[in-house]
Write an enzyme that holds these catalytic residues in place. Sequence first.
Site, mmCIF file in Angstrom:
data_model
loop_
_atom_site.group_PDB
_atom_site.id
_atom_site.type_symbol
_atom_site.label_atom_id
_atom_site.label_comp_id
_atom_site.label_asym_id
_atom_site.label_seq_id
_atom_site.Cartn_x
_atom_site.Cartn_y
_atom_site.Cartn_z
ATOM 1 N N ARG A 2 58.509 62.917 69.509
ATOM 2 C CA ARG A 2 58.369 63.406 68.138
ATOM 3 C C ARG A 2 59.118 62.488 67.185
ATOM 4 O O ARG A 2 60.203 62.012 67.517
ATOM 5 C CB ARG A 2 58.933 64.838 68.043
ATOM 6 C CG ARG A 2 57.899 65.893 68.322
ATOM 7 C CD ARG A 2 58.482 67.266 68.522
ATOM 8 N NE ARG A 2 59.378 67.735 67.462
ATOM 9 C CZ ARG A 2 59.897 68.957 67.423
ATOM 10 N NH1 ARG A 2 59.577 69.841 68.370
ATOM 11 N NH2 ARG A 2 60.703 69.303 66.450
ATOM 12 N N ARG A 30 68.859 68.372 61.222
ATOM 13 C CA ARG A 30 68.189 69.618 61.623
ATOM 14 C C ARG A 30 69.223 70.665 62.023
ATOM 15 O O ARG A 30 69.062 71.855 61.743
ATOM 16 C CB ARG A 30 67.217 69.349 62.783
ATOM 17 C CG ARG A 30 65.954 68.607 62.341
ATOM 18 C CD ARG A 30 65.280 67.863 63.474
ATOM 19 N NE ARG A 30 64.756 68.716 64.530
ATOM 20 C CZ ARG A 30 64.411 68.277 65.738
ATOM 21 N NH1 ARG A 30 64.552 67.004 66.047
ATOM 22 N NH2 ARG A 30 63.930 69.115 66.625
ATOM 23 N N ARG A 83 63.221 64.121 75.051
ATOM 24 C CA ARG A 83 62.021 64.960 75.102
ATOM 25 C C ARG A 83 60.730 64.164 74.933
ATOM 26 O O ARG A 83 60.656 63.226 74.154
ATOM 27 C CB ARG A 83 62.077 66.028 73.996
ATOM 28 C CG ARG A 83 60.749 66.793 73.863
ATOM 29 C CD ARG A 83 60.864 68.045 73.076
ATOM 30 N NE ARG A 83 61.416 67.803 71.755
ATOM 31 C CZ ARG A 83 61.756 68.788 70.931
ATOM 32 N NH1 ARG A 83 61.608 70.042 71.307
ATOM 33 N NH2 ARG A 83 62.265 68.501 69.757
ATOM 34 N N LYS A 106 63.131 76.877 72.986
ATOM 35 C CA LYS A 106 62.142 77.850 72.477
ATOM 36 C C LYS A 106 60.746 77.506 73.007
ATOM 37 O O LYS A 106 60.067 78.352 73.572
ATOM 38 C CB LYS A 106 62.137 77.839 70.934
ATOM 39 C CG LYS A 106 63.492 78.140 70.312
ATOM 40 C CD LYS A 106 63.446 78.159 68.797
ATOM 41 C CE LYS A 106 63.142 76.815 68.150
ATOM 42 N NZ LYS A 106 64.191 75.772 68.334
ATOM 43 N N ARG A 121 62.984 81.182 59.533
ATOM 44 C CA ARG A 121 64.044 80.193 59.578
ATOM 45 C C ARG A 121 65.043 80.352 58.436
ATOM 46 O O ARG A 121 66.011 79.608 58.351
ATOM 47 C CB ARG A 121 63.409 78.813 59.451
ATOM 48 C CG ARG A 121 63.524 77.999 60.708
ATOM 49 C CD ARG A 121 62.783 76.708 60.452
ATOM 50 N NE ARG A 121 63.234 75.660 61.299
ATOM 51 C CZ ARG A 121 62.677 75.385 62.481
ATOM 52 N NH1 ARG A 121 61.699 76.106 62.957
ATOM 53 N NH2 ARG A 121 63.124 74.369 63.174
HETATM 54 P P1 AP5 Z 1 62.220 72.607 73.772
HETATM 55 O O1 AP5 Z 1 61.856 73.820 74.533
HETATM 56 O O2 AP5 Z 1 61.128 71.689 73.356
HETATM 57 O O3 AP5 Z 1 63.155 72.983 72.521
HETATM 58 P P2 AP5 Z 1 62.854 73.821 71.204
HETATM 59 O O4 AP5 Z 1 63.856 74.897 71.120
HETATM 60 O O5 AP5 Z 1 61.423 74.185 71.124
HETATM 61 O O6 AP5 Z 1 63.280 72.719 70.127
HETATM 62 P P3 AP5 Z 1 62.527 72.135 68.862
HETATM 63 O O7 AP5 Z 1 63.133 70.773 68.630
HETATM 64 O O8 AP5 Z 1 61.058 72.206 68.987
HETATM 65 O O9 AP5 Z 1 63.027 73.112 67.747
HETATM 66 P P4 AP5 Z 1 63.051 72.889 66.235
HETATM 67 O O10 AP5 Z 1 63.352 74.229 65.756
HETATM 68 O O11 AP5 Z 1 63.953 71.807 65.803
HETATM 69 O O12 AP5 Z 1 61.583 72.314 65.903
HETATM 70 P P5 AP5 Z 1 60.277 73.003 65.340
HETATM 71 O O13 AP5 Z 1 59.118 72.355 65.987
HETATM 72 O O14 AP5 Z 1 60.368 74.478 65.355
HETATM 73 O O15 AP5 Z 1 63.284 71.804 74.649
HETATM 74 C C1 AP5 Z 1 63.843 70.572 74.204
HETATM 75 C C2 AP5 Z 1 63.975 69.596 75.385
HETATM 76 O O16 AP5 Z 1 64.959 70.072 76.303
HETATM 77 C C3 AP5 Z 1 62.690 69.440 76.190
HETATM 78 O O17 AP5 Z 1 62.581 68.110 76.588
HETATM 79 C C4 AP5 Z 1 62.886 70.370 77.388
HETATM 80 O O18 AP5 Z 1 62.212 69.898 78.532
HETATM 81 C C5 AP5 Z 1 64.401 70.342 77.586
HETATM 82 N N1 AP5 Z 1 64.940 71.653 78.012
HETATM 83 C C6 AP5 Z 1 64.541 72.885 77.598
HETATM 84 N N2 AP5 Z 1 65.292 73.854 78.177
HETATM 85 C C7 AP5 Z 1 66.200 73.196 78.943
HETATM 86 C C8 AP5 Z 1 67.266 73.630 79.788
HETATM 87 N N3 AP5 Z 1 67.539 74.956 79.950
HETATM 88 N N4 AP5 Z 1 68.007 72.698 80.431
HETATM 89 C C9 AP5 Z 1 67.733 71.364 80.268
HETATM 90 N N5 AP5 Z 1 66.727 70.891 79.501
HETATM 91 C C10 AP5 Z 1 65.984 71.788 78.837
HETATM 92 O O19 AP5 Z 1 60.318 72.570 63.805
HETATM 93 C C11 AP5 Z 1 60.193 71.208 63.421
HETATM 94 C C12 AP5 Z 1 60.305 71.090 61.916
HETATM 95 O O20 AP5 Z 1 59.209 71.786 61.287
HETATM 96 C C13 AP5 Z 1 61.550 71.718 61.271
HETATM 97 O O21 AP5 Z 1 62.652 70.828 61.302
HETATM 98 C C14 AP5 Z 1 61.051 72.025 59.860
HETATM 99 O O22 AP5 Z 1 61.067 70.859 59.054
HETATM 100 C C15 AP5 Z 1 59.620 72.428 60.091
HETATM 101 N N6 AP5 Z 1 59.485 73.899 60.271
HETATM 102 C C16 AP5 Z 1 59.128 74.556 61.425
HETATM 103 N N7 AP5 Z 1 59.136 75.881 61.233
HETATM 104 C C17 AP5 Z 1 59.487 76.095 59.931
HETATM 105 C C18 AP5 Z 1 59.718 77.262 59.143
HETATM 106 N N8 AP5 Z 1 59.573 78.509 59.655
HETATM 107 N N9 AP5 Z 1 60.101 77.102 57.843
HETATM 108 C C19 AP5 Z 1 60.249 75.865 57.311
HETATM 109 N N10 AP5 Z 1 60.074 74.718 58.000
HETATM 110 C C20 AP5 Z 1 59.707 74.824 59.315
HETATM 111 ZN ZN ZN Z 2 59.840 73.693 69.767
#
Ligand code: AP5
Ligand code: ZN
Length: 217
Positions: free
Chosen positions: A161, A172, A128, A13, A89
């Site tokens: 992170r 997660r 990452r 994402k 979410r």
């Molecule tokens: P990356 O693009 O960083 O992945 P991402 O989908 O953004 O993954 P996240 O871990 O950020 O998602 P998440 O939903 O767990 O975390 P969030 O910050 O939203 O890619 C990952 C890695 O892979 C990178 O190193 C990249 O280079 C590599 N990569 C990417 N594409 C690739 C490909 N095609 N091939 C190979 N490698 C690739 O949320 C964190 C926390 O915040 C949650 O757990 C929760 O506690 C809280 N939170 C956030 N939003 C809410 C909400 N709406 N409600 C309640 N709690 C929330």
């Molecule tokens: Zn992310």
Amino acid sequence: LRLVLMGPPGAGKGTQAPKIKEAYNVCHLATGDMLRDEVKRGTDLGKEAKKIMDQGGLVSDEIVIGMIKSQLETNPECSLGFILDGFPRNVSQAEKLDGMLTERKQPVEHAVQLLVDDNLLVSRITGRLIHPASGRSYHKEFAPPKKAMTDDVTGEPLIQRSDDTAETLHKRLRTYHEQTGPVAEYYKKKGIWTGVDAAQAPKTVWANLSKIFAEHG
Ligand code: AP5
Ligand code: ZN
């Protein structure tokens, strides 16, 4: 373009959103990035959120909805549309979002879900690296920075992170399947859901995303 970008932790994402933002001139609102910013600034909200994030749970709906609402109302980058990354979410967040957007006559146009098998995500998450100030992400193996542990744009240090451990990833993923899975169903019923194979290389994923937006206008 008014887009909800869904997908499990590590689906890509945060990797794809900046490309979409640049191509469509819309804002990129990532609740995870906003929460990490609160943590970094040491606010009360940040202290509360960090505990939950490091346990792989969900921060309260009230907090994240408030963040999204205030950005949609005040961020000038959102005037041509938005990418919501990591929000909604759960179904309750999706319903509240709909309420907010219906009032503004700007409903969600696309809910795109990045699809990747859970077992591919461990190496993506544990390798990452992120640039905390911008939220830019890299990968030790798959997308290394030009200079080790250094952001390409600012030259500042990259970090891991605190929730990017195999153990927290497991939690997660459980949260994702239990609570965010039903959000996909919610958008399927509305007829605006599309799934994209996100196990492909980032370039291929981007090509497939742009096709979806082009086809549906
Ligand atoms: P990356 O693009 O960083 O992945 P991402 O989908 O953004 O993954 P996240 O871990 O950020 O998602 P998440 O939903 O767990 O975390 P969030 O910050 O939203 O890619 C990952 C890695 O892979 C990178 O190193 C990249 O280079 C590599 N990569 C990417 N594409 C690739 C490909 N095609 N091939 C190979 N490698 C690739 O949320 C964190 C926390 O915040 C949650 O757990 C929760 O506690 C809280 N939170 C956030 N939003 C809410 C909400 N709406 N409600 C309640 N709690 C929330
Ligand atoms: Zn992310």
